[in-house]
Write a protein that holds these residues in place. Structure first.
Motif, PDB file in Angstrom:
ATOM      1  N   ARG A 102       5.303  10.365  -8.510  1.00 18.35           N
ATOM      2  CA  ARG A 102       4.238   9.473  -8.027  1.00 18.35           C
ATOM      3  C   ARG A 102       3.909   8.413  -9.084  1.00 18.35           C
TER       4      ARG A 102
ATOM      5  N   ARG B  93       6.447   5.795  -8.730  1.00 20.83           N
ATOM      6  CA  ARG B  93       6.265   4.989  -7.514  1.00 20.83           C
ATOM      7  C   ARG B  93       5.193   3.932  -7.746  1.00 20.83           C
ATOM      8  N   LEU B  94       4.117   4.329  -8.420  1.00 18.08           N
ATOM      9  CA  LEU B  94       3.036   3.390  -8.701  1.00 18.08           C
ATOM     10  C   LEU B  94       3.447   2.348  -9.728  1.00 18.08           C
ATOM     11  N   GLN B  95       4.214   2.778 -10.737  1.00 17.17           N
ATOM     12  CA  GLN B  95       4.592   1.888 -11.836  1.00 17.17           C
ATOM     13  C   GLN B  95       6.048   2.158 -12.202  1.00 17.17           C
TER      14      GLN B  95
ATOM     15  N   PHE C   5       3.471   1.420  -1.833  1.00 12.30           N
ATOM     16  CA  PHE C   5       4.158   1.315  -3.127  1.00 12.30           C
ATOM     17  C   PHE C   5       5.638   0.970  -2.976  1.00 12.30           C
TER      18      PHE C   5
ATOM     19  N   LYS D 117       6.028  -5.042 -12.110  1.00 15.85           N
ATOM     20  CA  LYS D 117       6.221  -3.595 -11.986  1.00 15.85           C
ATOM     21  C   LYS D 117       7.696  -3.242 -11.770  1.00 15.85           C
TER      22      LYS D 117
ATOM     23  N   SER E  91       0.817  -1.215   0.000  1.00 19.91           N
ATOM     24  CA  SER E  91       0.000   0.000   0.000  1.00 19.91           C
ATOM     25  C   SER E  91       0.849   1.262   0.000  1.00 19.91           C
TER      26      SER E  91
ATOM     27  N   TYR F 209       7.404  -1.731  -3.473  1.00 24.20           N
ATOM     28  CA  TYR F 209       7.186  -3.055  -4.056  1.00 24.20           C
ATOM     29  C   TYR F 209       8.296  -4.047  -3.706  1.00 24.20           C
TER      30      TYR F 209
ATOM     31  N   SER G  30      -4.514   6.303  -8.119  1.00 29.23           N
ATOM     32  CA  SER G  30      -3.474   5.342  -8.486  1.00 29.23           C
ATOM     33  C   SER G  30      -3.295   5.200  -9.997  1.00 29.23           C
ATOM     34  N   ARG G  31      -3.904   6.084 -10.795  1.00 31.20           N
ATOM     35  CA  ARG G  31      -3.771   5.977 -12.251  1.00 31.20           C
ATOM     36  C   ARG G  31      -2.426   6.563 -12.687  1.00 31.20           C
ATOM     37  N   ALA G  32      -1.459   5.668 -12.848  1.00 32.02           N
ATOM     38  CA  ALA G  32      -0.093   6.104 -13.162  1.00 32.02           C
ATOM     39  C   ALA G  32      -0.035   6.843 -14.496  1.00 32.02           C
TER      40      ALA G  32
ATOM     41  N   ASP H 267      -9.407   8.352  -9.250  1.00 33.33           N
ATOM     42  CA  ASP H 267      -8.534   7.209  -8.953  1.00 33.33           C
ATOM     43  C   ASP H 267      -7.100   7.706  -8.825  1.00 33.33           C
TER      44      ASP H 267
END
Length: 617
Positions: free
Chosen positions: A524, A527-529, A49, A81, A47, A51, A497-499, A495
């Motif tokens: 960001r 970080r997400l992807q 990120f 990822k 959560s 990973y 979290s939409r990279a 959303d």
């Protein structure tokens, strides 16, 4: 220990992931063997990120409890990822043994196969995702997208592998043709012909491009050149029939169709879409009048079926098509006086397609040449899934494989079109159908209709972040920055979290030289992807402009492999020079200049949907 475990669980539920991680670490300090704490610590890092930390703890838990489905899927997706598809695959395969209907695992496994250029297995995973999706409009939309993405990847790969060969130019020509860029397609087909003047089908492709560009005389020349090389080429005869219809020569059209019927009735059955060009209703009606007095025969029934459809006389079209099908059935059932003559001949050379596929499939072991022939034969019959399966099994990066790659790309294009046709037919008023229409208009640069269709889709589904993101990207590509910013911010609000939406906002700010504003969005997104290469390149560019050269270099180096326009290498040259690395700076600058001059790279960028080059700072 129990107190810390409960506190960690409560923190997870409240979204306080840092505190949750601290509590679970306390538990594990007291009892390092408690699998539940290991899993929850991994989920807390997920959560956040983080990973790599999530993978470490979840993998440790799975060594003790290998049948935990959720953590198994998460580890596979996280390795993907982190850019390690080879580590992801065992986890995703195990997840699908635990739950064969897990769509996330199928989707992630498809991405792993794509990384290995295992197109056959990737396509099978995409089909499984569609099978297990209960929303069939969503399933058809996604499957169409995935097939077209496979086609684009193959075209990109083919243009690289077979650079300056006929196949390389043909890959690009087809992609440009599909985007209605007729003149650019003509140039690529002509380059292909210069490399291999006798390659089957090339004159037909060039003729089709001329036909759509309304250069009818040039088109006719090319179709006849193809027929001079191979008088049995059905696609050339079909192109000629379309040309003759465009010129209002209905009787000549009948003669061309009769020639195809003589060569291969099966081919006509599989290619109902006549005319393949836009024919005004009054022209269709005029041609119907000219044909009515002709003798009844299969070519007439086939032509009238197409003309009535163009004139929106669907009932009459269906009646003529049934008559044509009856002609075909009678042809197959009638005793063939020349059957004895054909008994010992090769059905593939005789263009008896069904018998050809039957004879090939009866063989225990097919060579690559035979698999290629089987795939092309299925393609001629428009049996696209069977064609893809055969073509994807051709091995080796050879000239023969170039041809197999080409036909596999064409096959995935056709499968994508089939999926979209199913969507249009079954769900004509769904928001996905309107999104599909919008994307089609945008691809053909019909921006007014693209924006209209996106707005209709948003009226039906105003809170779908993907729609706001797609519309925002279209605005951004067409320099409507305020509208783009509004739509992209709406997508991220719906959303966070939409990279891709975060990357697009970063791109907007970098293009407008607001580099400090771009940083948090790009950081960001990564970080997400972490494998989002385009975001890495833009973040490196922003760092260069802000004078943070040491931070810029690793980001730019990561993005350099997908630099189409020379932007990334130019920024690298600046960063290297500022850090005193003159030799590296010069190499990067030379590579940037080469890319800027390369029309091939620019066309590949078009295939992969990359943004246009920025001017030098």
């Amino acid at each position: 220990m129990e107190q810390s475990f409960r506190a960690g669980q409560a923190a997870l539920k409240q979204g306080e992931f840092v505190r949750a991680a601290e509590e679970f670490k306390k538990v594990l300090a007291l009892d390092p063997t408690l699998v539940e704490a290991e899993v929850n610590l991994g989920l807390a890092y997920q959560s956040l990120f983080e990973y790599d930390l999530a993978v470490r703890h979840l993998s440790k838990a799975l060594r003790e409890r290998p049948n935990l489905l959720g953590p198994t899927v998460i580890v596979g997706m996280d390795y993907l990822k982190l850019g390690s598809p080879e580590k992801a695959m065992p986890f995703l395969q195990r997840a699908l043994k635990l739950d064969p209907s897990n769509r996330e695992a199928h989707q992630a496994l498809a991405s792993c196969y794509l990384g290995q250029e295992n197109f056959r297995s990737a396509a099978e995973e995409f089909r499984q995702v569609a099978v297990f999706d209960s929303d069939k409009s969503e399933a058809w939309f996604r499957l169409g997208h995935e097939y077209l993405d496979l086609a684009a990847r193959l075209a990109y790969r083919g243009a690289h592998l077979y650079r300056e060969s006929a196949w390389g130019h043909r890959f690009l020509g087809d992609l440009l043709f599909q985007r209605n860029r007729w003149e650019d397609a003509v140039q690529e087909y002509r380059k292909a012909l210069s490399a291999d003047p006798r390659q089957p089908g090339l004159h037909t492709s060039l003729g089709q491009a001329y036909l759509h560009a309304q250069k009818l005389e040039d088109a006719e020349t090319e179709f006849h050149l193809e027929l001079k090389l191979d008088s049995q080429n059905e696609l050339a005869w079909l192109g000629l029939a379309n040309l003759q219809l465009a010129k209002g020569e209905a009787t000549a059209t009948l003669e061309s169709l009769a020639k195809i019927w003589e060569i291969s009735p099966e081919f006509l059955v599989a290619h109902r879409a006549l005319p393949s060009i836009e024919l005004p209703q009054d022209s269709a009606s005029a041609s119907i009048s000219r044909v009515q007095s002709e003798a009844e025969n299969p070519a007439k029934h086939f032509l009238l079926a197409g003309l009535y459809a163009a004139a929106n006389e669907n009932a009459l079209s269906d009646r003529q098509w049934k008559s044509f099908q009856a002609d075909f059935s009678a042809r197959r059932q009638a005793p063939n006086p020349s059957a004895g003559a054909h008994a010992n001949q090769d059905p593939c050379k005789d263009l008896r397609y069904s018998r050809c596929t039957d004879s090939l499939q009866m063989r225990k072991h097919l060579t690559d040449s035979e698999r290629l022939l089987l795939g092309k034969t299925h393609f001629a019959l428009q049996q696209f899934e069977l064609a893809a399966d055969a073509l994807a099994q051709v091995q080796g990066v050879t000239n023969e494989n170039a041809e197999a790659s080409y036909w596999l790309e064409r096959t995935y294009q056709a499968l994508g079109a089939e999926a979209y046709a199913r969507l249009e037919e079954s769900f004509p008023d769904s928001w996905r159908t309107h999104q599909l229409r919008a994307e089609g208009h945008a691809l053909r640069r019909d921006l007014d209709n693209a924006f209209k269709e996106f707005q209709v889709a948003l009226q039906l589904q105003p809170n779908v972040p993907e729609l706001h993101e797609a519309l925002g990207e279209l605005y951004l590509d067409n320099h409507s920055d305020e509208d783009a910013q509004s739509e992209l911010e709406r997508a991220v609000a719906l959303d966070p979290s939409r990279a891709h939406a975060l990357y697009l906002l970063g791109r907007l700010y970098v293009q407008n030289r607001e580099n400090e504003k771009a940083l948090p969005y790009l950081q960001r997104a990564l970080r997400l992807q972490p494998d989002l290469t385009e975001a890495s390149g833009l973040l490196g560019t922003a760092y260069v402009r802000l004078g943070e050269f040491a931070k810029a270099i690793p980001r730019l180096e990561k993005a350099a492999s997908l630099d189409h326009y020379g932007n990334v290498h130019y920024q690298l040259s600046l960063a290297y020079r500022k850090l005193g690395q003159a030799e590296l700076a010069e190499k990067a600058l030379v590579r940037s200049q080469d890319l800027r001059r390369s029309s091939l790279e620019h066309d590949q960028a078009l295939i992969m949907g990359s943004p246009h080059a920025e001017p030098d700072p």
